[in-house]
Scaffold this active site. Structure first.
Site, PDB file in Angstrom:
ATOM      1  N   LYS A   1       0.850  -1.194   0.000  1.00 57.87           N
ATOM      2  CA  LYS A   1       0.000   0.000   0.000  1.00 57.87           C
ATOM      3  C   LYS A   1       0.886   1.244   0.000  1.00 57.87           C
ATOM      4  CE  LYS A   1      -3.839  -2.233   2.433  1.00 57.87           C
ATOM      5  NZ  LYS A   1      -4.663  -2.247   3.657  1.00 57.87           N
ATOM      6  N   THR A   2       1.576   1.449  -1.100  1.00 54.29           N
ATOM      7  CA  THR A   2       2.517   2.556  -1.227  1.00 54.29           C
ATOM      8  C   THR A   2       1.972   3.619  -2.178  1.00 54.29           C
ATOM      9  OG1 THR A   2       3.650   1.297  -2.955  1.00 54.29           O
ATOM     10  CG2 THR A   2       4.549   1.138  -0.730  1.00 54.29           C
TER      11      THR A   2
END
Length: 314
Positions: free
Chosen positions: A142-143
């Site tokens: 989840k970047t």
């Protein structure tokens, strides 16, 4: 972690330099009016740390100024904590003042965010170690699009594990993969699969075998599981890692122990726990049967470490 054994910058791919070129172009796509005012005089600027934290992102700052014909002399080692005095002189940047100011905001944005991630990663890891847990603290995928290399780098400097870097780095079979696999099989048989625990557990082996056939012996397979039944199905099919997703702390402790006891001496696998973990609640999930705690809280929505750049003419 990697930061313990060597210089983390040696892990960086060459393409991060192209990203920095793009970021510089994004910040000044046309005319540099402020630079016109400054001109080409040579000078230097002090990079100042103004809040507590761990410094991370040195190679990115170096590259920003290198592309602009400037040099950076660091006075603090990456991974070190900024001291508690109001201002810490971290580095000196030298070159044409116009170019220093051209790179100022890009460099500071990267450094502040990367340092914030390193600081949060180190803080959460220290809290878990204080509780006596010696497993792996990992980030997630989840970047921020386009900024992943910086965020994963910050995690490494902070001493945590970056987990997957992209979809090609290990095979992660989440519920959607298994549901789709179950429906594909059901459609081939002329029906539709139900999304209940039993049907998903039955679909997991087929999904794992498909993943193994595609990735070969060198690519690990992880399966997201909602129950002990699903985890058992994944382990029996040859999954390398089972992720207990969104379990309660008590549920994690019970499930992890049941799995480790059941497969002791039969199959080697790791137990990962994920879903809503933060520095405040992670210790409740940490137990001897859990190998990995993964969370986006060490890199998504974290604070920053405050820096500024102050110019002084020679």
């Amino acid at each position: 972690m990697a930061a313990t054994y060597g210089d983390v910058r040696h892990l960086l791919p060459g393409n991060y330099k192209r990203q920095i070129t793009d970021w510089l172009e994004e910040d000044c796509p046309s005319l540099d009016y402020g630079g016109f005012v400054v001109g080409e005089s040579e000078g230097e600027a002090r990079l100042l740390g103004k809040s507590k934290g761990i410094i991370a992102g040195v190679p990115f700052v170096d590259e920003v100024f290198s592309q602009l014909g400037c040099t950076v002399e660091w006075h603090i080692k990456e991974g070190s904590e900024l001291n508690l005095t109001p201002i810490h002189h971290c580095a000196t940047v030298r070159g044409p003042i116009r170019k220093i100011l051209l790179g100022e905001r890009v460099a500071l944005n990267i450094l502040a965010r990367c340092s914030g991630i390193a600081t949060k990663s180190a803080s959460m890891l220290a809290a878990l170690r204080k509780e006596g847990w010696n497993g792996i603290l990992a980030g997630t995928r989840k970047t921020t699009p386009g900024f992943r290399v910086v965020e994963k780098y910050g995690i490494l400097v902070g001493g945590a594990d970056p987990h997957r870097h992209d979809l090609s780095h290990m095979t992660m079979l989440k519920d959607n993969h298994v549901w789709a696999c179950a429906n594909n099989r059901a459609a081939a048989d002329g029906g539709v699969a139900d999304k209940d625990v039993t049907s998903i557990a039955k679909a997991i082996p087929r999904a794992v075998l498909a993943a193994k056939s595609a990735g070969g012996f060198a690519t690990k397979v992880e399966v997201e599981c909602r129950s002990v039944e699903e985890a058992n199905a994944a382990i029996e099919a040859g999954a390398d890692i089972v992720m207990l997703d969104n379990f309660t702390p008590d549920g994690v402790r019970e499930a992890a122990k049941v799995l480790k006891d059941a497969w002791n001496g039969k199959r080697a696998f790791l137990v990962e726990v994920s879903g809503g973990l933060t520095e405040e609640n992670a210790a409740a999930y940490a137990c001897p049967d859990v190998d990995i705690l993964s969370t986006s809280s060490i890199h998504q929505g974290t604070g920053i470490v405050d820096f500024s750049l102050k110019v002084s003419l020679r």
